[in-house]
Motif scaffolding. Structure first.
Motif, PDB file in Angstrom:
ATOM      1  N   ALA A  36      49.815  42.870  43.658  1.00 24.89           N
ATOM      2  CA  ALA A  36      49.059  42.514  44.868  1.00 24.89           C
ATOM      3  C   ALA A  36      49.601  43.294  46.064  1.00 24.89           C
ATOM      4  O   ALA A  36      48.837  43.825  46.875  1.00 24.89           O
ATOM      5  N   VAL A  37      50.919  43.371  46.166  1.00 23.63           N
ATOM      6  CA  VAL A  37      51.549  44.123  47.256  1.00 23.63           C
ATOM      7  C   VAL A  37      51.121  45.593  47.179  1.00 23.63           C
ATOM      8  O   VAL A  37      50.709  46.194  48.174  1.00 23.63           O
ATOM      9  N   ALA A  64      46.068  40.469  49.746  1.00 27.04           N
ATOM     10  CA  ALA A  64      46.944  39.706  50.644  1.00 27.04           C
ATOM     11  C   ALA A  64      46.711  38.216  50.421  1.00 27.04           C
ATOM     12  O   ALA A  64      47.644  37.408  50.389  1.00 27.04           O
ATOM     13  N   ASP A  65      45.443  37.859  50.209  1.00 31.84           N
ATOM     14  CA  ASP A  65      45.109  36.464  49.921  1.00 31.84           C
ATOM     15  C   ASP A  65      45.743  36.006  48.604  1.00 31.84           C
ATOM     16  O   ASP A  65      46.267  34.899  48.497  1.00 31.84           O
ATOM     17  N   ALA A 117      47.282  46.141  47.889  1.00 32.49           N
ATOM     18  CA  ALA A 117      46.985  45.894  49.305  1.00 32.49           C
ATOM     19  C   ALA A 117      47.519  47.038  50.165  1.00 32.49           C
ATOM     20  O   ALA A 117      46.819  47.594  51.014  1.00 32.49           O
ATOM     21  N   ARG A 118      48.764  47.401  49.933  1.00 27.83           N
ATOM     22  CA  ARG A 118      49.385  48.474  50.718  1.00 27.83           C
ATOM     23  C   ARG A 118      48.653  49.798  50.521  1.00 27.83           C
ATOM     24  O   ARG A 118      48.396  50.540  51.465  1.00 27.83           O
ATOM     25  N   LEU A 167      48.453  37.126  47.319  1.00 28.93           N
ATOM     26  CA  LEU A 167      49.890  36.964  47.568  1.00 28.93           C
ATOM     27  C   LEU A 167      50.160  35.609  48.234  1.00 28.93           C
ATOM     28  O   LEU A 167      51.062  34.874  47.839  1.00 28.93           O
ATOM     29  N   VAL A 175      53.126  41.314  52.636  1.00 34.87           N
ATOM     30  CA  VAL A 175      52.840  42.513  51.844  1.00 34.87           C
ATOM     31  C   VAL A 175      53.732  43.651  52.331  1.00 34.87           C
ATOM     32  O   VAL A 175      54.408  44.336  51.550  1.00 34.87           O
ATOM     33  N   ARG A 213      54.344  54.298  48.511  1.00 38.57           N
ATOM     34  CA  ARG A 213      54.725  54.932  47.245  1.00 38.57           C
ATOM     35  C   ARG A 213      55.778  54.093  46.510  1.00 38.57           C
ATOM     36  O   ARG A 213      55.696  53.877  45.303  1.00 38.57           O
ATOM     37  N   ALA A 259      60.988  47.403  48.626  1.00 33.43           N
ATOM     38  CA  ALA A 259      60.904  48.397  47.544  1.00 33.43           C
ATOM     39  C   ALA A 259      61.349  49.768  48.067  1.00 33.43           C
ATOM     40  O   ALA A 259      62.062  50.507  47.372  1.00 33.43           O
ATOM     41  N   ALA A 278      56.336  50.855  46.858  1.00 37.89           N
ATOM     42  CA  ALA A 278      55.744  49.583  46.420  1.00 37.89           C
ATOM     43  C   ALA A 278      54.905  49.791  45.158  1.00 37.89           C
ATOM     44  O   ALA A 278      54.884  48.930  44.262  1.00 37.89           O
TER      45      ALA A 278
END
Lengths: 394, 379
Positions: B317-318, B370-371, B321-322, B373, A295, B295, A302, B297
């Motif tokens: 998802a990223v 995260a799962d 999660a982030r 992903l 992640v 931001r 990005a 992502a």
């Protein structure tokens, strides 16, 4: 936009036709990186072919002006080349501190003569550069450096010692910070100067690191004569050049944490820890660490893309590369901790052929330097706090 | 596409910021909470939102909307996150509007979308049943009955469910909990017989509802999309919602961070500003970096949603999660660095902490994503 789409299609086709299949595989050893230089050797025929084709196309440094052997591409086009190379896993044809560090500084601060002399030899991989910054007593506090350059007619006489000089023993030339005015305040008496490593009085001594490799050297200067014309920028204003170059160095080091291609970490881990019928890792804690890492890795990619776009739009903060350097290097250390944990006892072998000479543990140990070299993580956080957040100095 | 806002998008941000910071600063939420407001948001302000074209932001122009995309919705959400303005924007204008415009028949669109655009219709998605967001675990049963279906089961955490004029309900028409196939979405009138709505005031002074369905009859026309094939539509709509909530968390994080940095410069102890202490400088710098990376992502995910909804899952998802992790860090550091003041109700920072907790859970927390992903990458 239509032109860019055409450019993308052409780029894809050209890369497809010209990038040898061997050059699309992930790099596995130091020999897979081609550094150029007077004594350069190609580790394979494919490496030579790939380098020469890219050099002839001007794409060893796609965004530099054509007159210096670059590709003359604008930001959008260069981004497309990077993206299309990443899409097929193409290796960099040429890696060098000339490209990632000295070049940008020369383009901004160099005279016409200096640019014409040095930049084409960088793009063509003819000269390999090293960086003379750190000294035994000037690490994080770089500006307290003591290597002195004394005036002698048209020349400077340089005496002193540098340390952590990456690949100094292989380098042809050095870009070096020297003190030209010992009486001035520490930031104000420094000059940025270039010279040939074969000059009389230059010697190097590799430093053996915990990885068992010696990528860094001690470099000694004993009455080295250097023409004054080799100073880049204004005499005694070398700190400006040094700082500008450091931004590029930090951007380069932060990029070490980015891996666009190759197998997902979770699948690499499955090789050693095992997985169930659906492919789910047997080690739930490790799986969760890897997922969280990925992640963050995707988010950093990005952010790197956004940093380039912001710079293009004139909206970026000059100190932002310190933020990226901090995050990218810490992330890369995390990546290798995970790889070591995933590899278990297999990742502990140091010499066997099975382990390719301990490639993984040596790479793991190498990453520990990422958050030290080019400015420590603590220095980066200090820069962000002061220059971006404007927090008061103590 | 460049990961920066276009000129039009910057203008949208400025106008949303102007309106929200003027009409709905944090004191607006505080007032609604303290007055135990029956609605939990200002209907008058929602009218203004509609007049400015925000409520129909994602609705196609032919139904009175602006026909804009997820990046634009994210811009408005980010501004909402800065002041924690309670409004039906997420439930109605983002989630429900997306579900109906993407899955609805022409008749359903014509019936509901104009109302969303002009602010007269409020809608809510009923998805969660257990303590954690697990859309595929949906158990609420819809069994065929005559020309339609009968719905039985429970829903929880239906955001703005207490004021909704229309519910979008995820139900199981086939298969069993955990399966992708067999999910169907229904448009249900909350006044239908057998349906009981309980308003649940949440920790963040926003509102949701628990809803019990006891043989609630709906006709065949109330199916949104296709019977048994609802998971694709639902997945896309949830991803749009996730992108929006992630944006809200970016706004929230940045606002908390801004207030905290200001405090570090003003608060003096030991004879100097506490922002002079390196221990705090480094933590502030780390938080700044986390927010900037998040931001990027989130913007990447919003652009991915607009480019191709079906391929945006990983980026979303990223982002979610982030955003969850970053917001959690931001509010914790925010309270800690404000010291005792941060613990007082009188001070606003606690409102941000409470909202961040809710946004984490909403449409899946950082662990869930995260799962997701990891599953997507096959490990």
């Amino acid at each position: 936009m239509a032109d860019l789409e055409t450019f993308r299609v052409e780029t894809r086709a050209w890369l497809e036709q010209n990038c040898p299949p061997e050059m699309r595989k992930p790099m596995t050893s130091d020999g897979d990186t081609f550094w150029g230089g007077r004594n350069a050797k190609f580790s394979s025929e494919a490496q030579r072919v790939w380098f020469e084709r890219m050099r002839d196309k001007g794409w060893t440094v796609p965004h530099w002006p054509k007159e210096y052997g670059g590709g003359g591409l604008d930001g959008e086009e260069a981004k497309i080349v990077r993206q299309e190379m990443a899409a097929i896993g193409a290796r960099q044809p040429l890696t060098s501190f000339g490209i990632s560090m000295l070049g940008p500084a020369l383009l901004k601060y160099g005279t016409d003569e200096q640019k014409k002399e040095h930049l084409p030899k960088i793009t063509a991989g003819l000269i390999r550069w090293c960086q003379g910054y750190s000294e035994p007593n000037a690490g994080s506090d770089l500006a307290s450096l003591q290597t002195r350059a004394e005036s002698d007619g048209d020349h400077y006489i340089i005496n002193g010692q540098k340390i952590w000089t990456s690949y100094a023993n292989y380098a042809d030339w050095i870009f070096c910070l020297v003190r030209t005015d010992p009486a001035a305040k520490k930031h104000d008496g420094i000059s940025f100067i270039l010279f040939d490593m074969t000059s009389k009085g230059v010697s190097t001594k590799p430093i053996l690191l915990i990885s068992g490799y010696s990528p860094f050297c001690e470099t000694f200067f004993d009455n080295v004569r250097v023409p004054k014309a080799h100073v880049v920028g204004t005499v005694n204003r070398g700190w400006d050049v040094a700082k500008y170059l450091l931004q590029h160095e930090r951007a380069m080091i932060s990029g070490m944490g980015e891996r666009g291609v190759g197998r997902p970490l979770g699948q690499i881990a499955a090789d050693s820890v095992g997985a169930d019928a659906q492919g789910k890792l047997d080690d739930a804690q490790l799986r969760s660490q890897i997922a969280t890492f990925e992640v963050d890795e995707a988010a950093l990619a990005a952010a790197a893309e956004r940093a380039v776009d912001l710079a293009k739009a004139g909206q970026s903060h000059p100190a932002f590369s310190s933020a990226m350097k901090y995050y990218g290097t810490e992330l890369n250390k995390r990546r290798y901790e995970i790889l070591m944990s995933a590899g278990g006892i297999d990742a502990l072998e140091w010499e066997s052929e099975r382990s390719r000479g301990g490639a993984r543990p040596r790479a793991w140990l190498r990453t520990k330097a990422n958050s030290i070299e080019g400015g420590t993580s603590e220095v980066m956080l200090g820069i962000v706090a002061k220059r971006i957040l404007d927090l008061p100095g103590s | 596409m460049a990961l920066v806002l276009t000129e039009e998008q910057s203008m949208l941000r400025d106008s949303a910021r102007g309106l929200i910071s003027d009409k709905a600063p944090v004191s607006h939420l505080r007032g609604l909470r303290d007055g135990k407001d029956a609605t939990g948001f200002s209907r008058e302000l929602w009218k203004t939102f509609a007049e400015m074209g925000f409520s129909g932001l994602l609705v196609p122009e032919q139904f009175g909307g602006s026909g804009l995309g997820c990046v634009e919705a994210g811009i408005v959400m980010e501004e909402i996150g800065r002041t924690l303005m309670p409004s039906p924007f997420l439930s109605t204008s983002v989630v429900a509007a997306s579900a109906i415009s993407r899955g609805g028949s022409e008749a359903q669109k014509a019936q509901h979308l104009p109302g969303i655009s002009d602010g007269s219709l409020l809608a809510a998605l009923a998805i969660d049943e257990g303590a954690k967001h697990r859309p595929l675990q949906t158990k609420l049963q819809a069994v065929r009955s005559g020309n339609g279906f009968k719905l039985s089961g429970d829903k929880a955490f239906v955001v703005d469910g207490h004021t909704a004029d229309l519910l979008i309900v995820a139900a199981r028409t086939a298969g069993s909990a955990g399966e992708k196939a067999g999910l169907t979405l229904f448009l249900v009138d909350p006044k239908a017989k057998g349906l009981a709505v309980e308003r649940t005031a949440m920790v963040d002074s926003h509102n949701a509802a628990r809803i019990v369905f006891d043989n609630v009859e709906v006709n065949a026309d109330s199916v949104l999309g296709e019977v048994d094939q609802g998971s694709g539509l639902l997945g896309g709509v949830l991803n749009i919602g996730r992108g929006a909530v992630a944006s809200e968390m970016v706004g929230l994080s940045e606002e908390v961070f801004g207030r905290t940095v200001t405090y570090l410069k003003e608060r003096k102890q030991f004879g100097k500003a506490i922002g002079e202490f390196q221990a705090l400088q480094h933590r502030a710098a780390q938080l700044y970096i986390e927010i900037e990376i998040t931001r990027a992502a989130v913007l990447k995910a919003l652009q991915a949603l607009d480019a191709d909804l079906d391929k945006a899952a990983t980026a979303v998802a990223v982002a979610k999660a982030r955003a969850g992790t970053t917001a959690t860090l931001a509010v914790q550091e925010g309270v800690q660095m404000h010291g005792g003041m941060g613990m007082t109700d009188q001070f606003d920072i606690g409102f941000f902490m409470k909202r961040a907790r809710v946004c984490q859970e909403l449409f899946g927390d950082a662990n869930f994503h995260a799962d997701q992903l990891a599953r997507g990458k096959g490990y």
